[in-house]
Design a protein around this motif. Structure first.
Motif, short mmCIF file in Angstrom:
data_model
loop_
_atom_site.label_atom_id
_atom_site.label_comp_id
_atom_site.label_asym_id
_atom_site.label_seq_id
_atom_site.Cartn_x
_atom_site.Cartn_y
_atom_site.Cartn_z
N MET A 1 -24.56 3.17 -26.20
CA MET A 1 -25.22 3.27 -24.90
C MET A 1 -25.61 4.71 -24.59
SD MET A 1 -23.95 2.11 -21.11
CE MET A 1 -25.14 1.28 -20.06
N ASN A 2 -26.76 4.87 -23.98
CA ASN A 2 -27.16 6.16 -23.44
C ASN A 2 -27.47 5.93 -21.96
OD1 ASN A 2 -27.92 8.90 -24.95
ND2 ASN A 2 -29.12 8.76 -23.07
N GLY A 3 -26.42 5.90 -21.16
CA GLY A 3 -26.61 5.59 -19.76
C GLY A 3 -25.31 5.31 -19.04
N SER A 4 -25.39 4.43 -18.04
CA SER A 4 -24.28 4.18 -17.12
C SER A 4 -24.05 2.69 -16.95
CB SER A 4 -24.59 4.80 -15.76
OG SER A 4 -25.01 6.14 -15.88
N PHE A 5 -22.80 2.32 -16.76
CA PHE A 5 -22.44 0.90 -16.61
C PHE A 5 -21.25 0.81 -15.66
CE2 PHE A 5 -19.94 -2.81 -18.11
CZ PHE A 5 -20.88 -3.81 -17.89
N LYS B 1 -37.26 7.07 -26.30
CA LYS B 1 -37.32 5.90 -27.16
C LYS B 1 -36.84 6.37 -28.52
CE LYS B 1 -40.17 1.99 -28.53
NZ LYS B 1 -41.48 1.31 -28.41
N GLY B 2 -35.68 5.88 -28.94
CA GLY B 2 -35.00 6.49 -30.07
C GLY B 2 -34.59 7.89 -29.64
N ASN B 3 -34.86 8.87 -30.47
CA ASN B 3 -34.59 10.26 -30.09
C ASN B 3 -35.85 11.00 -29.67
OD1 ASN B 3 -31.77 10.24 -30.52
ND2 ASN B 3 -32.07 10.45 -32.72
N ILE C 1 -22.63 -5.79 -10.65
CA ILE C 1 -22.77 -5.35 -12.04
C ILE C 1 -24.02 -4.49 -12.14
CG2 ILE C 1 -22.97 -6.06 -14.46
CD1 ILE C 1 -21.85 -8.84 -13.56
N ILE C 2 -23.87 -3.27 -12.65
CA ILE C 2 -25.00 -2.35 -12.72
C ILE C 2 -25.05 -1.69 -14.08
CG2 ILE C 2 -26.04 -0.24 -11.78
CD1 ILE C 2 -24.54 -0.99 -9.11
N ALA C 3 -26.21 -1.73 -14.71
CA ALA C 3 -26.41 -1.06 -16.00
C ALA C 3 -27.71 -0.27 -15.93
CB ALA C 3 -26.46 -2.07 -17.14
N ILE C 4 -27.67 1.00 -16.33
CA ILE C 4 -28.86 1.86 -16.33
C ILE C 4 -28.89 2.65 -17.63
CG2 ILE C 4 -30.20 3.54 -15.01
CD1 ILE C 4 -28.22 3.15 -12.69
N SER C 5 -30.05 2.72 -18.25
CA SER C 5 -30.18 3.49 -19.49
C SER C 5 -31.46 4.32 -19.45
CB SER C 5 -30.22 2.57 -20.71
OG SER C 5 -30.42 3.31 -21.90
N ASN C 6 -31.39 5.55 -19.95
CA ASN C 6 -32.60 6.38 -20.03
C ASN C 6 -33.12 6.47 -21.47
OD1 ASN C 6 -30.48 8.03 -20.96
ND2 ASN C 6 -31.55 9.90 -20.37
N LYS C 7 -32.55 5.62 -22.33
CA LYS C 7 -33.00 5.53 -23.72
C LYS C 7 -33.30 4.06 -23.98
CE LYS C 7 -31.58 7.14 -28.32
NZ LYS C 7 -30.48 7.78 -29.07
N TYR C 8 -34.56 3.75 -24.22
CA TYR C 8 -35.00 2.35 -24.20
C TYR C 8 -34.08 1.43 -24.98
CZ TYR C 8 -37.70 -1.88 -24.45
OH TYR C 8 -38.09 -3.19 -24.34
N SER C 9 -33.62 0.38 -24.28
CA SER C 9 -32.72 -0.60 -24.88
C SER C 9 -32.78 -1.89 -24.10
CB SER C 9 -31.28 -0.07 -24.87
OG SER C 9 -30.37 -1.08 -25.25
N LYS C 10 -33.00 -2.99 -24.79
CA LYS C 10 -32.97 -4.30 -24.14
C LYS C 10 -31.54 -4.73 -23.83
CE LYS C 10 -37.29 -6.14 -26.06
NZ LYS C 10 -37.91 -7.23 -26.86
N SER C 11 -30.57 -4.03 -24.38
CA SER C 11 -29.18 -4.38 -24.11
C SER C 11 -28.84 -4.30 -22.62
CB SER C 11 -28.23 -3.47 -24.90
OG SER C 11 -28.38 -3.67 -26.29
N THR C 12 -29.54 -3.42 -21.91
CA THR C 12 -29.34 -3.29 -20.47
C THR C 12 -29.48 -4.64 -19.77
OG1 THR C 12 -30.34 -1.10 -20.63
CG2 THR C 12 -30.04 -2.01 -18.41
N TYR C 13 -30.42 -5.45 -20.25
CA TYR C 13 -30.71 -6.72 -19.62
C TYR C 13 -29.69 -7.81 -19.96
CZ TYR C 13 -35.20 -4.32 -19.18
OH TYR C 13 -36.18 -3.42 -18.91
N GLN C 14 -28.70 -7.48 -20.77
CA GLN C 14 -27.67 -8.44 -21.11
C GLN C 14 -26.53 -8.44 -20.10
OE1 GLN C 14 -28.42 -10.41 -23.86
NE2 GLN C 14 -30.27 -9.18 -23.65
N ALA C 15 -26.55 -7.50 -19.16
CA ALA C 15 -25.42 -7.34 -18.23
C ALA C 15 -25.13 -8.61 -17.44
CB ALA C 15 -25.70 -6.17 -17.29
#
Length: 382
Positions: A61-65, A247-249, A347-361
């Motif tokens: 993860m690159n973000g907050s949960f 997006k990636g690095n 439930i809160i998930a935020i990412s600044n590095k593109y990831s669809k995993s955020t939407y799995q919360a």
């Protein structure tokens, strides 16, 4: 509604924003006292949430949960960098662009103005924004995405409409619609069509009604009262100082659409957003009648479990269970806010590095109640 009363009574004075701030200095009028969760409950749920986090993100993860019950944090995790180049860590106080989750906050302020009698759900937008080139569009049509307005991100790509070397503003969006009279997608109220233009216009409505800029109004009338100290509306002049997006690095650059707000452009943290979520349970935040309208679906022209209320998405299952949420995506930023209203779980998930995993919360919902969650194409929607 004391805060609003004091504000609107002082509108004739020199600095209404200062008077509004004064009205909130004593206490948070939206403080909500909820039962304390037991240590046993917290530990049992923490284990489930942590297992979910490890499976979904692990150390990727690159973000907050954050997950909370009754406003009490069960589990939180902060990983990665707000700036890879500067090696700035993401922490609990690091604001990240929440993308379309911003719409929940914009709607909240509009709804507060409605409760204060300064707006009406059925009010024609053309009575506030003048000129406004589309007749018979109401404030509610904007809130529930049934206006049929054209998407400004699309019409600004049409040849000769907008110079992409210039930053677009909300007023520019309105001016372009007045100049070009882009066709509506459909007559207002006919059907649901998610469109950022709706909330860009709501930001202008807020400015017209309050006499403040949208960033000022959000700060003075929402963020400061709720003590959301790490939340703000983005300004392009600060683009090198905010959390960057990837997006990636590869760092993604800001563009001509990064100056519009209302539909996006709020930076926040899960802890601040938890404060907002808890405030929505307060009887002082919105009147009971308006709360009922917020969490009601307005789009039943197609059968299905998904719907949209006033600034909030929802699942309405045949079992009678409901789950409220809003996702977001902008550049490399993805976000998800899930409100299990019946169970007072956030439930809160935020990412600044593109990831669809955020939407799995949202798949955590069954850990807190009888939510018949299954995976479908809605996982990636804003």
């Amino acid at each position: 509604m004391l805060g609003f009363s004091l504000f609107f009574c002082s509108c004739r004075e020199k600095d209404p924003a200062a008077n509004l701030a004064d009205s909130y200095r004593k206490d948070n009028p939206f403080d909500t006292q909820m039962p304390k969760i037991s240590a046993a409950y917290k530990e049992a749920k923490r284990q489930k949430v942590e297992a979910f986090f490890n499976k979904t993100w692990g150390n990727r993860m690159n973000g907050s949960f954050l997950v909370a019950k009754n406003g009490q944090i069960i589990y939180e995790n902060y990983q990665g960098y707000s700036s890879i180049e500067k090696k700035l860590d993401i922490t609990a106080t690091t604001p990240i662009h929440i993308a379309s989750m911003t719409k929940v906050l914009t709607a909240a302020l509009v709804l507060r103005l409605i409760d204060a009698g300064k707006l009406d759900l059925g009010q024609d937008v053309s009575t506030i924004l003048t000129p406004f080139p589309y007749p018979d569009i109401t404030i509610q049509d904007l809130l529930d995405h049934r206006s049929g307005l054209p998407n400004y991100a699309y019409f600004c790509d049409e040849k000769g409409v907008w110079d992409h070397s210039k930053t677009l503003t909300n007023q520019d969006v309105l001016n372009l619609m007045n100049e070009h009279h882009f066709p509506q997608q459909f007559p207002s109220g006919r059907r649901f069509a998610y469109c950022n233009t709706n909330y860009a216009m709501l930001a202008l409505v807020i400015e017209k009604i309050t006499g403040m800029t949208y960033p000022e109004a959000m700060k003075k009338m929402l963020f400061e009262p709720l003590k959301m100290s790490n939340t703000f509306v983005f300004d392009m002049k600060d683009k090198d100082n905010v959390s960057q997006t990837y997006k990636g690095n590869m760092r993604l650059r800001f563009d001509h659409l990064d100056g519009t707000y209302g539909d996006k452009n709020v930076y926040s943290t899960p802890r601040d957003l938890l404060k907002f979520d808890m405030a929505t349970y307060s009887p002082n935040f919105l009147s009971a009648g308006l709360v009922e309208k917020v969490y009601k679906g307005y789009s039943y022209e197609h059968k299905g479990t998904r719907n949209y209320g006033l600034g909030i998405r929802m699942y309405e299952w045949p079992t009678g269970q409901k789950m409220y949420y809003h996702n977001g995506w902008w550049h490399g930023n993805t976000s998800s806010y899930i409100k299990l209203k019946k169970d007072t779980v956030t439930i809160i998930a935020i990412s600044n590095k593109y990831s669809k995993s955020t939407y799995q919360a949202w798949k955590l919902a069954p850990a807190f109640g009888d939510y018949p969650v299954k995976v479908d194409k809605a996982d990636g929607e804003e």
